[in-house]
Write a protein that holds these residues in place. Structure first.
Motif, PDB file in Angstrom:
ATOM      1  N   GLN A  96       0.484  -1.647   0.339  1.00 32.38           N
ATOM      2  CA  GLN A  96      -0.116  -0.125  -0.117  1.00 32.38           C
ATOM      3  C   GLN A  96       1.152   1.352  -0.214  1.00 32.38           C
ATOM      4  N   PHE A  97       2.187   1.105   0.495  1.00 34.75           N
ATOM      5  CA  PHE A  97       2.980   2.709   0.767  1.00 34.75           C
ATOM      6  C   PHE A  97       3.579   3.050  -0.538  1.00 34.75           C
ATOM      7  N   PHE A  98       4.116   1.829  -1.577  1.00 35.51           N
ATOM      8  CA  PHE A  98       5.278   2.025  -2.411  1.00 35.51           C
ATOM      9  C   PHE A  98       4.227   1.848  -3.623  1.00 35.51           C
ATOM     10  N   VAL A  99       5.353   1.855  -4.390  1.00 36.67           N
ATOM     11  CA  VAL A  99       4.947   1.905  -6.198  1.00 36.67           C
ATOM     12  C   VAL A  99       5.720   0.527  -6.501  1.00 36.67           C
ATOM     13  N   PRO A 100       5.090  -0.322  -7.318  1.00 36.48           N
ATOM     14  CA  PRO A 100       4.870  -1.459  -7.999  1.00 36.48           C
ATOM     15  C   PRO A 100       6.429  -1.973  -8.476  1.00 36.48           C
ATOM     16  N   SER A 101       6.776  -0.878  -8.986  1.00 33.08           N
ATOM     17  CA  SER A 101       8.506  -0.857  -9.229  1.00 33.08           C
ATOM     18  C   SER A 101       9.805  -0.874  -8.163  1.00 33.08           C
ATOM     19  N   PHE A 102       9.469   0.029  -7.040  1.00 35.77           N
ATOM     20  CA  PHE A 102      10.056  -0.288  -6.196  1.00 35.77           C
ATOM     21  C   PHE A 102       9.809  -1.113  -4.839  1.00 35.77           C
ATOM     22  N   LEU A 103       8.623  -1.618  -5.532  1.00 30.83           N
ATOM     23  CA  LEU A 103       8.797  -3.122  -4.727  1.00 30.83           C
ATOM     24  C   LEU A 103       9.528  -3.901  -5.363  1.00 30.83           C
ATOM     25  N   LYS A 104       9.351  -3.866  -6.488  1.00 27.96           N
ATOM     26  CA  LYS A 104      10.230  -5.037  -7.566  1.00 27.96           C
ATOM     27  C   LYS A 104      11.345  -5.329  -6.816  1.00 27.96           C
ATOM     28  N   ALA A 105      12.151  -3.722  -7.637  1.00 28.85           N
ATOM     29  CA  ALA A 105      13.808  -3.923  -7.280  1.00 28.85           C
ATOM     30  C   ALA A 105      14.069  -4.267  -6.070  1.00 28.85           C
ATOM     31  N   ILE A 106      13.331  -3.874  -5.164  1.00 29.38           N
ATOM     32  CA  ILE A 106      13.592  -4.180  -3.278  1.00 29.38           C
ATOM     33  C   ILE A 106      13.753  -5.826  -3.340  1.00 29.38           C
ATOM     34  N   ASN A 107      12.182  -6.488  -4.138  1.00 30.77           N
ATOM     35  CA  ASN A 107      12.665  -7.715  -4.097  1.00 30.77           C
ATOM     36  C   ASN A 107      14.138  -8.846  -4.762  1.00 30.77           C
ATOM     37  N   GLU A 108      13.948  -7.905  -6.253  1.00 32.24           N
ATOM     38  CA  GLU A 108      15.330  -8.530  -6.679  1.00 32.24           C
ATOM     39  C   GLU A 108      15.978  -8.807  -5.822  1.00 32.24           C
ATOM     40  N   ASN A 109      16.516  -7.227  -5.364  1.00 33.61           N
ATOM     41  CA  ASN A 109      17.806  -7.226  -4.337  1.00 33.61           C
ATOM     42  C   ASN A 109      18.935  -6.656  -4.868  1.00 33.61           C
ATOM     43  N   THR A 110      19.496  -6.499  -6.220  1.00 31.52           N
ATOM     44  CA  THR A 110      20.307  -7.091  -7.306  1.00 31.52           C
ATOM     45  C   THR A 110      20.373  -5.424  -7.439  1.00 31.52           C
ATOM     46  N   GLU A 111      22.212  -5.182  -7.923  1.00 25.92           N
ATOM     47  CA  GLU A 111      22.434  -3.883  -8.242  1.00 25.92           C
ATOM     48  C   GLU A 111      21.667  -3.335  -8.956  1.00 25.92           C
ATOM     49  N   ASP A 112      21.105  -4.056 -10.521  1.00 34.43           N
ATOM     50  CA  ASP A 112      20.798  -4.027 -11.636  1.00 34.43           C
ATOM     51  C   ASP A 112      19.320  -4.009 -11.744  1.00 34.43           C
ATOM     52  N   SER A 113      18.447  -4.118 -10.659  1.00 35.72           N
ATOM     53  CA  SER A 113      17.600  -4.476 -10.220  1.00 35.72           C
ATOM     54  C   SER A 113      16.930  -2.724  -9.550  1.00 35.72           C
ATOM     55  N   PHE A 114      18.189  -2.080  -8.914  1.00 36.02           N
ATOM     56  CA  PHE A 114      18.296  -0.916  -7.934  1.00 36.02           C
ATOM     57  C   PHE A 114      18.095   0.286  -9.384  1.00 36.02           C
ATOM     58  N   ARG A 115      19.904  -0.112 -10.288  1.00 37.06           N
ATOM     59  CA  ARG A 115      19.326   0.589 -11.425  1.00 37.06           C
ATOM     60  C   ARG A 115      18.047   0.881 -12.358  1.00 37.06           C
ATOM     61  N   SER A 116      17.354  -0.214 -12.038  1.00 35.90           N
ATOM     62  CA  SER A 116      16.499  -0.236 -13.047  1.00 35.90           C
ATOM     63  C   SER A 116      15.470   0.713 -13.228  1.00 35.90           C
ATOM     64  N   ILE A 117      15.283   1.018 -11.964  1.00 37.71           N
ATOM     65  CA  ILE A 117      14.239   2.129 -11.704  1.00 37.71           C
ATOM     66  C   ILE A 117      14.769   3.487 -11.288  1.00 37.71           C
ATOM     67  N   MET A 118      15.949   3.395 -11.448  1.00 35.98           N
ATOM     68  CA  MET A 118      16.333   5.038 -10.865  1.00 35.98           C
ATOM     69  C   MET A 118      17.952   5.382 -11.988  1.00 35.98           C
ATOM     70  N   ALA A 119      17.477   7.217 -11.682  1.00 36.89           N
ATOM     71  CA  ALA A 119      18.342   8.068 -12.437  1.00 36.89           C
ATOM     72  C   ALA A 119      19.179   7.943 -11.447  1.00 36.89           C
ATOM     73  N   GLU A 120      21.115   8.366 -11.903  1.00 36.62           N
ATOM     74  CA  GLU A 120      21.828   9.388 -11.222  1.00 36.62           C
ATOM     75  C   GLU A 120      22.555  10.154 -12.421  1.00 36.62           C
ATOM     76  N   PRO A 121      21.843  11.284 -11.545  1.00 30.48           N
ATOM     77  CA  PRO A 121      21.908  12.490 -12.414  1.00 30.48           C
ATOM     78  C   PRO A 121      23.081  12.930 -12.386  1.00 30.48           C
ATOM     79  N   ALA A 122      23.438  12.799 -10.698  1.00 31.43           N
ATOM     80  CA  ALA A 122      24.699  13.125 -10.547  1.00 31.43           C
ATOM     81  C   ALA A 122      25.216  11.926  -9.396  1.00 31.43           C
ATOM     82  N   PRO A 123      27.147  11.683  -9.711  1.00 33.14           N
ATOM     83  CA  PRO A 123      27.292  11.058  -8.881  1.00 33.14           C
ATOM     84  C   PRO A 123      27.085  11.025  -8.070  1.00 33.14           C
ATOM     85  N   GLY A 124      26.705   9.903  -7.360  1.00 30.49           N
ATOM     86  CA  GLY A 124      26.070   9.247  -6.207  1.00 30.49           C
ATOM     87  C   GLY A 124      24.781  10.346  -5.559  1.00 30.49           C
TER      88      GLY A 124
END
Length: 296
Positions: A41-69
């Motif tokens: 109920q709290f989180f959007v599905p894409s965020f939950l999916k990334a957390i459940n997969e728990n890999t760097e690739d899954s995290f990066r798939s939902i993220m932008a890194e507009p500046a280092p870090g």
């Protein structure tokens, strides 16, 4: 051996515990579903999916890194934002009606409240442990991202009749989560100016460290607490943000004995590179002298 006890510190801890208990025993929550983690109920599905997969690739798939870090991503459902805004407004009305004097989130914000103080500590602990720490383990290992073990959770409010802006500062955290809850507003952009240790916190900003971010309700910014930043003026409407300062007691203890912060401080890194450059240049010069070659 005689053990010295910091009575002042423990006195503060006890007073704060009593202060928090007084609030919790008198304030009646209106949205009890907020006080336990309900991820679907709290989180959007894409965020939950990334957390459940728990890999760097899954995290990066939902993220932008507009500046280092600095990582941005969609995180919160409108339902959660509305619920939390409503709970905060109800709590603030209760504060006024009961003439209860509350502690503000920090020394820089005059508006907003500490969520931990009126019962949300357990839910926010869960947020840090199960959702923020997995990402921090990947993206911020050098500042204790894998050992985050405490937090300070609060909301801040900006508007023409409240705090309008926030000065240049660093957070008292290893990792900071900053999520816009709403409402309607213009302005209020975050500006980042580079990661610094205590020694270099006032050093100059390099061009590659400059980044400005415009808030979007439900969207999060995740960054190192030592990334210098501030907030420009909110020129109309009202902006409310949820912040979670995540801390690592392990990192803080280790930092006491570290003389070199070049694995995370931008200025330390530049100084180290300059020392290496000078050392290489000096070595080359010495070799040329030995070979009898001209050095100019």
């Amino acid at each position: 051996m005689k053990i010295l006890i910091d009575v002042g510190f423990w006195g503060f801890v006890q007073r704060h515990r009593e202060y928090r208990q007084k609030i919790i025993s008198h304030y009646q929550p209106v949205h009890k579903e907020l006080y336990t983690m309900q991820a679907a109920q709290f989180f959007v599905p894409s965020f939950l999916k990334a957390i459940n997969e728990n890999t760097e690739d899954s995290f990066r798939s939902i993220m932008a890194e507009p500046a280092p870090g600095i990582y941005t991503f969609e995180m919160l459902q409108p339902y959660f934002c509305e619920l939390l805004l409503s709970e905060v407004e109800t709590f603030e009305r209760w504060v006024i009606e009961t003439n209860f004097r509350i502690m503000r989130p920090n020394t820089m914000n005059r508006y907003g409240c500490v969520l931990d103080d009126f019962g949300l500590e357990t839910m926010l602990d869960k947020l840090m442990e199960d959702f923020i720490r997995p990402m921090s383990r990947v993206f911020f290992p050098e500042v204790g991202g894998s050992t985050l073990d405490s937090h300070h959770g609060f909301v801040v409010e900006y508007g023409t009749d409240k705090d309008s802006e926030l000065g240049f500062h660093v957070d008292d955290s290893e990792v900071t989560l900053n999520v816009c809850l709403g409402k309607q507003f213009s302005g209020g952009e975050l500006f980042f100016r580079g990661i610094r240790c205590d020694k270099h916190v006032n050093s100059e900003t390099q061009s590659e460290e400059i980044f400005d971010y415009s808030h979007v309700p439900g969207h999060a910014v995740l960054h190192r607490g030592r990334n210098r930043h501030g907030a420009r003026a909110t020129t109309s409407g009202c902006r409310v943000n949820l912040l979670l300062w995540c801390r690592s007691s392990v990192f803080r203890e280790l930092k006491k004995y570290q003389k070199d912060s070049s694995n995370w401080c931008g200025e330390c890194q530049r100084e180290k590179k300059e020392r290496q450059r000078q050392s290489i240049a000096a070595t080359k010069l010495e070799l040329l002298k030995r070979d009898g070659k001209p050095t100019s």
